[in-house]
Design a protein around this motif. Structure first.
Motif, PDB file in Angstrom:
ATOM      1  N   ILE A 541       0.808  -1.213   0.000  1.00  0.00           N
ATOM      2  CA  ILE A 541       0.000   0.000   0.000  1.00  0.00           C
ATOM      3  C   ILE A 541       0.845   1.268   0.000  1.00  0.00           C
ATOM      4  O   ILE A 541       0.641   2.175  -0.818  1.00  0.00           O
ATOM      5  CB  ILE A 541      -0.958   0.011   1.212  1.00  0.00           C
ATOM      6  CG1 ILE A 541      -1.844  -1.235   1.188  1.00  0.00           C
ATOM      7  CG2 ILE A 541      -1.807   1.273   1.210  1.00  0.00           C
ATOM      8  CD1 ILE A 541      -2.712  -1.344  -0.035  1.00  0.00           C
ATOM      9  N   ASN A 542       1.820   1.364   0.895  1.00  0.00           N
ATOM     10  CA  ASN A 542       2.491   2.659   1.073  1.00  0.00           C
ATOM     11  C   ASN A 542       4.013   2.607   1.127  1.00  0.00           C
ATOM     12  O   ASN A 542       4.646   3.628   1.354  1.00  0.00           O
ATOM     13  CB  ASN A 542       1.971   3.348   2.345  1.00  0.00           C
ATOM     14  CG  ASN A 542       2.078   2.465   3.567  1.00  0.00           C
ATOM     15  OD1 ASN A 542       2.903   1.556   3.625  1.00  0.00           O
ATOM     16  ND2 ASN A 542       1.235   2.730   4.555  1.00  0.00           N
ATOM     17  N   ARG A 543       4.644   1.445   0.920  1.00  0.00           N
ATOM     18  CA  ARG A 543       6.109   1.375   0.833  1.00  0.00           C
ATOM     19  C   ARG A 543       6.465   0.339  -0.221  1.00  0.00           C
ATOM     20  O   ARG A 543       6.693  -0.835   0.085  1.00  0.00           O
ATOM     21  CB  ARG A 543       6.727   0.998   2.183  1.00  0.00           C
ATOM     22  CG  ARG A 543       6.536   2.023   3.277  1.00  0.00           C
ATOM     23  CD  ARG A 543       7.399   1.697   4.486  1.00  0.00           C
ATOM     24  NE  ARG A 543       8.795   1.996   4.239  1.00  0.00           N
ATOM     25  CZ  ARG A 543       9.376   3.150   4.544  1.00  0.00           C
ATOM     26  NH1 ARG A 543       8.670   4.125   5.092  1.00  0.00           N
ATOM     27  NH2 ARG A 543      10.646   3.353   4.300  1.00  0.00           N
ATOM     28  N   ASN A 544       6.517   0.759  -1.454  1.00  0.00           N
ATOM     29  CA  ASN A 544       6.753  -0.172  -2.555  1.00  0.00           C
ATOM     30  C   ASN A 544       7.560   0.506  -3.650  1.00  0.00           C
ATOM     31  O   ASN A 544       8.093   1.600  -3.456  1.00  0.00           O
ATOM     32  CB  ASN A 544       5.410  -0.698  -3.088  1.00  0.00           C
ATOM     33  CG  ASN A 544       4.435   0.428  -3.402  1.00  0.00           C
ATOM     34  OD1 ASN A 544       4.796   1.409  -4.051  1.00  0.00           O
ATOM     35  ND2 ASN A 544       3.203   0.299  -2.913  1.00  0.00           N
ATOM     36  N   CYS A 545       7.631  -0.121  -4.800  1.00  0.00           N
ATOM     37  CA  CYS A 545       8.446   0.408  -5.894  1.00  0.00           C
ATOM     38  C   CYS A 545       7.944   1.778  -6.361  1.00  0.00           C
ATOM     39  O   CYS A 545       8.745   2.654  -6.716  1.00  0.00           O
ATOM     40  CB  CYS A 545       8.458  -0.581  -7.051  1.00  0.00           C
ATOM     41  SG  CYS A 545       6.823  -0.913  -7.767  1.00  0.00           S
ATOM     42  N   GLN A 546       6.624   1.981  -6.371  1.00  0.00           N
ATOM     43  CA  GLN A 546       6.082   3.247  -6.855  1.00  0.00           C
ATOM     44  C   GLN A 546       6.352   4.393  -5.873  1.00  0.00           C
ATOM     45  O   GLN A 546       6.701   5.503  -6.297  1.00  0.00           O
ATOM     46  CB  GLN A 546       4.580   3.102  -7.103  1.00  0.00           C
ATOM     47  CG  GLN A 546       4.223   2.169  -8.245  1.00  0.00           C
ATOM     48  CD  GLN A 546       2.750   2.205  -8.587  1.00  0.00           C
ATOM     49  OE1 GLN A 546       2.075   3.213  -8.417  1.00  0.00           O
ATOM     50  NE2 GLN A 546       2.229   1.083  -9.085  1.00  0.00           N
ATOM     51  N   THR A 547       6.194   4.131  -4.589  1.00  0.00           N
ATOM     52  CA  THR A 547       6.457   5.192  -3.609  1.00  0.00           C
ATOM     53  C   THR A 547       7.943   5.535  -3.565  1.00  0.00           C
ATOM     54  O   THR A 547       8.316   6.698  -3.439  1.00  0.00           O
ATOM     55  CB  THR A 547       5.965   4.779  -2.220  1.00  0.00           C
ATOM     56  OG1 THR A 547       6.649   3.590  -1.793  1.00  0.00           O
ATOM     57  CG2 THR A 547       4.468   4.513  -2.235  1.00  0.00           C
ATOM     58  N   PHE A 548       8.805   4.504  -3.658  1.00  0.00           N
ATOM     59  CA  PHE A 548      10.246   4.761  -3.681  1.00  0.00           C
ATOM     60  C   PHE A 548      10.636   5.575  -4.911  1.00  0.00           C
ATOM     61  O   PHE A 548      11.414   6.536  -4.815  1.00  0.00           O
ATOM     62  CB  PHE A 548      11.014   3.438  -3.667  1.00  0.00           C
ATOM     63  CG  PHE A 548      12.472   3.585  -4.014  1.00  0.00           C
ATOM     64  CD1 PHE A 548      13.375   4.079  -3.091  1.00  0.00           C
ATOM     65  CD2 PHE A 548      12.936   3.245  -5.280  1.00  0.00           C
ATOM     66  CE1 PHE A 548      14.728   4.237  -3.420  1.00  0.00           C
ATOM     67  CE2 PHE A 548      14.264   3.383  -5.621  1.00  0.00           C
ATOM     68  CZ  PHE A 548      15.166   3.882  -4.682  1.00  0.00           C
ATOM     69  N   SER A 549      10.132   5.211  -6.078  1.00  0.00           N
ATOM     70  CA  SER A 549      10.475   5.932  -7.308  1.00  0.00           C
ATOM     71  C   SER A 549      10.015   7.382  -7.242  1.00  0.00           C
ATOM     72  O   SER A 549      10.715   8.294  -7.704  1.00  0.00           O
ATOM     73  CB  SER A 549       9.849   5.231  -8.526  1.00  0.00           C
ATOM     74  OG  SER A 549      10.401   3.947  -8.703  1.00  0.00           O
ATOM     75  N   ALA A 550       8.830   7.615  -6.673  1.00  0.00           N
ATOM     76  CA  ALA A 550       8.348   8.991  -6.521  1.00  0.00           C
ATOM     77  C   ALA A 550       9.253   9.778  -5.580  1.00  0.00           C
ATOM     78  O   ALA A 550       9.586  10.948  -5.845  1.00  0.00           O
ATOM     79  CB  ALA A 550       6.915   8.983  -6.008  1.00  0.00           C
ATOM     80  N   ASP A 551       9.665   9.146  -4.469  1.00  0.00           N
ATOM     81  CA  ASP A 551      10.572   9.810  -3.525  1.00  0.00           C
ATOM     82  C   ASP A 551      11.890  10.178  -4.187  1.00  0.00           C
ATOM     83  O   ASP A 551      12.374  11.317  -4.074  1.00  0.00           O
ATOM     84  CB  ASP A 551      10.843   8.900  -2.326  1.00  0.00           C
ATOM     85  CG  ASP A 551       9.632   8.734  -1.417  1.00  0.00           C
ATOM     86  OD1 ASP A 551       8.667   9.509  -1.577  1.00  0.00           O
ATOM     87  OD2 ASP A 551       9.665   7.835  -0.555  1.00  0.00           O
ATOM     88  N   LEU A 552      12.495   9.208  -4.879  1.00  0.00           N
ATOM     89  CA  LEU A 552      13.828   9.438  -5.452  1.00  0.00           C
ATOM     90  C   LEU A 552      13.774  10.404  -6.628  1.00  0.00           C
ATOM     91  O   LEU A 552      14.657  11.266  -6.760  1.00  0.00           O
ATOM     92  CB  LEU A 552      14.436   8.107  -5.889  1.00  0.00           C
ATOM     93  CG  LEU A 552      15.868   8.179  -6.449  1.00  0.00           C
ATOM     94  CD1 LEU A 552      16.816   8.809  -5.435  1.00  0.00           C
ATOM     95  CD2 LEU A 552      16.356   6.796  -6.864  1.00  0.00           C
ATOM     96  N   ILE A 564       5.017  15.156  -7.924  1.00  0.00           N
ATOM     97  CA  ILE A 564       5.481  13.804  -8.203  1.00  0.00           C
ATOM     98  C   ILE A 564       4.808  12.844  -7.233  1.00  0.00           C
ATOM     99  O   ILE A 564       5.084  12.851  -6.035  1.00  0.00           O
ATOM    100  CB  ILE A 564       7.012  13.690  -8.074  1.00  0.00           C
ATOM    101  CG1 ILE A 564       7.694  14.750  -8.935  1.00  0.00           C
ATOM    102  CG2 ILE A 564       7.470  12.293  -8.458  1.00  0.00           C
ATOM    103  CD1 ILE A 564       7.376  14.646 -10.422  1.00  0.00           C
ATOM    104  N   GLN A 565       3.915  12.035  -7.776  1.00  0.00           N
ATOM    105  CA  GLN A 565       3.155  11.070  -6.985  1.00  0.00           C
ATOM    106  C   GLN A 565       3.387   9.659  -7.539  1.00  0.00           C
ATOM    107  O   GLN A 565       3.848   9.491  -8.676  1.00  0.00           O
ATOM    108  CB  GLN A 565       1.658  11.403  -7.049  1.00  0.00           C
ATOM    109  CG  GLN A 565       1.283  12.730  -6.400  1.00  0.00           C
ATOM    110  CD  GLN A 565       1.175  12.629  -4.896  1.00  0.00           C
ATOM    111  OE1 GLN A 565       0.521  11.750  -4.345  1.00  0.00           O
ATOM    112  NE2 GLN A 565       1.855  13.542  -4.209  1.00  0.00           N
ATOM    113  N   PRO A 566       3.095   8.616  -6.750  1.00  0.00           N
ATOM    114  CA  PRO A 566       3.163   7.251  -7.291  1.00  0.00           C
ATOM    115  C   PRO A 566       2.312   7.111  -8.540  1.00  0.00           C
ATOM    116  O   PRO A 566       1.320   7.815  -8.720  1.00  0.00           O
ATOM    117  CB  PRO A 566       2.630   6.389  -6.136  1.00  0.00           C
ATOM    118  CG  PRO A 566       2.927   7.184  -4.908  1.00  0.00           C
ATOM    119  CD  PRO A 566       2.766   8.622  -5.313  1.00  0.00           C
TER     120      PRO A 566
END
Length: 596
Positions: A541-552, A564-566
């Protein structure tokens, strides 16, 4: 294909004893004293199982094996028709596809490789490509104690947990489980020899006798609530479990049996059971914990499975804990679940042959990535400047298997980094911990994915070859030899896009210059290490490849979290930007402050 085993008490193939009295003497010696059995029913939350309340007791849905299709049939189906895994793509929680590995071919190739290197046979657990198990030859208790570490004081300080299946040695018991379709001979047993196939995952499989004769008792100091310092007895598996090089030292926490409810167990013995397995698969079962470290272990009783329980149980599982250092990284004294596969090594002009021996592809992991780049300085690529960053999101291709409705909502997001030298691009992604190590290093980002031994797999250290962990993540960095810039990488993705290839529905969502002042390869390695050390947990839900990519991406490109969102709307609901985790030293935060 059978599991290659090293056993001081046997030679050649394993002969399975029909009589439990004929088992190895070393395992019999450990069973002289039978501990008391705790017959309390375990809570469903303990093992993440769906609970069913029948006749006032807690039971748990059973799973049956369809031996025709090698699939697991879920007992929670409420309709007459059953959808099996043979028609659906099998996925990990991060969305990646699990394709069956040709273990026979891998073993043959392994033996040929060992002969070419002149190191045949390889010591079990010493290389990433060794599939041999090691039982009955545990290390000294002092050595085991140093590796496993002291008793952890908090859950986050404790090592990773693993569940392994303990298989009865008695052939009649195995045949009864196979007849009931609770044990799949195609997945577990070579019917001619009786050996277990190597590297079963995510739950390794081992014979009870092999497991018991590989245990070592150690004593660790423990401070009680009264302030007394006592010696706490612990039992540790020492060897190589089910051919996994990364599973060599594991503390035993509990042993749990799955039993058929007494009120319905007679149905299993009725004639014509095989024709009724679709109906009987819905029968409830209960879990009984027969040994635990905190109860029977505290009384001095070693791990034990009674002959009576072996006859009654339809499944026996042992829960184990890896060494304490696995809470922080792949190996001891090298923290951080991040690795960087440098498939494109370059020796810069002006730097002679002092580095020529290191120009083969290599894999760096943990904090050693940063230390190595600092040590090599101008001779390596650590000072190359990152110039551009791009984001790609795609679904995984399923081959001949159809997509589940959830699969059509599952997208994997990665970042592509371009460098000042223009020699290659780098993929950066977040995924399940040990997802590649547990799948023989087969990555979608390299052309040699379908080779028996991809270069990535050859470069992996043994500590990274273990079953994947669904609640933890790792950061992966891949230098790509086939792409020098984003245009060439888009051609690579296009070449492998299709339902029977690797990618489906690719989206190029963002592209920008990297605006950070400090943006060398070494700097980015430090940012990634900071991030994963702060919190390596994984969540769909909230710590995955999409959230990491948005953060980086937002961090490198200097973009606002609102911009920049998931990729998928479902991942935006509970998204919390964590770009600050790239900057700060995780070692300077207390444990309670790392859940961010």
């Amino acid at each position: 294909m059978t599991e290659s085993r090293v056993d001081e008490s046997s030679e050649g193939g394993r002969k399975v004893c029909a009589d439990s009295n004929k088992q190895d003497s070393s395992s019999d010696a450990s069973r002289n004293s039978m501990p008391s059995v705790d017959k309390t029913v375990i809570c469903a939350s303990d093992l993440n199982l769906d609970k069913v309340d029948i006749l006032g007791e807690e039971y748990f849905p059973m799973k049956c094996i369809n031996t025709e299709t090698d699939s697991v049939i879920s007992a929670t189906s409420t309709t007459g028709s059953t959808t099996t895994a043979s028609t659906l793509a099998t996925r990990l929680p991060d969305g990646s596809i699990i394709e069956p590995l040709n273990m026979d071919q891998l073993i043959c190739t392994e033996e040929l490789l060992e002969e070419e290197l002149g190191v045949y046979p390889v010591k079990p657990g010493s290389t990433s490509h060794c599939y041999k198990s090691l039982y009955g030859q545990p290390n000294l208790s002092k050595t085991v104690s140093d590796v496993i570490g002291p008793i952890p004081t908090t859950e986050r300080a404790a090592g990773l947990r693993y569940d392994a299946i303990l298989l009865p040695d008695e052939r009649p018991v195995q045949e009864r489980l196979i007849k009931r379709r609770l044990l799949n001979p195609k997945n577990f047993i070579d019917s001619e020899i009786g050996n277990i196939k190597p590297r079963r995952g995510p739950n390794p499989v081992v014979y009870i006798s092999d497991f018991m004769k590989s245990l070592v008792q150690i004593n660790s100091p423990f401070l009680t609530s009264n302030g007394d310092n006592i010696q706490h007895r612990r039992w540790v598996f020492s060897g190589v479990l089910n051919g996994w090089p990364g599973l060599q030292t594991l503390e035993v926490l509990s042993i749990t049996c799955r039993l058929v409810a007494d009120k319905v167990s007679f149905l299993f013995e009725r004639e014509g059971f095989s024709s009724l397995h679709h109906t009987l698969q819905k029968l409830p079962t209960r879990l009984v914990r027969i040994w635990s470290l905190d109860k029977q272990g505290a009384d001095g009783s070693p791990p034990y499975v009674s002959p009576e329980m072996i006859q009654k149980a339809i499944e026996i599982r042992v829960t184990m804990r890896a060494p304490n250092y696995t809470a922080k990284g792949y190996s001891i004294n090298n923290t951080g679940y991040v690795f960087w596969f440098e498939s494109q090594r370059r020796l810069k002009q002006g730097h002679k042959s002092d580095l020529e021996s290191h120009l083969e592809p290599r894999l760096l992991y943990g904090e050693d990535i940063i230390k190595t780049m600092e040590r090599e300085g101008e001779a390596g690529d650590g000072n190359a400047t990152c110039t551009k960053v791009h984001m790609l999101s795609h679904r995984y291709a399923t081959g001949d298997k159809r997509e589940h409705p959830k699969d059509k909502l599952t997208y994997h997001s990665v970042l592509i980094l371009e460098w000042s030298h223009g020699q290659y691009v780098t993929i950066v992604e977040s995924a399940l911990l040990n997802g590649l190590g547990g799948y023989a290093g087969k990555s979608n980002w390299y052309d040699d994915k379908l080779d028996d031994f991809p270069k990535l797999y050859e470069a992996m250290p043994p500590c990274m070859i273990q079953p994947w962990t669904t609640h933890m993540s790792e950061i992966r960095c891949f230098d790509l030899p086939h792409s020098r810039n984003i245009d060439e990488f888009k051609e690579y993705v296009k070449r492998y896009t299709g339902p029977k290839l690797r990618f489906i529905d690719p989206h190029w969502t963002h592209s920008n210059r990297v605006r950070l002042c400090y943006r060398t390869k070494m700097h980015i390695a430090r940012y990634l290490w900071n991030y994963i050390r702060r919190n390596p947990q994984y969540s769909e839900i909230n710590r995955n490849c999409q959230t990491f990519s948005a953060d980086l991406y937002g961090f490198l490109a200097g973009k606002s979290p609102q911009d920049i969102q998931p990729f998928h709307p479902l991942n935006r609901v509970d998204y919390k930007n964590r770009s600050h985790c790239f900057l700060y030293d995780p070692e300077m935060y207390t444990e309670s402050m790392t859940h961010v």
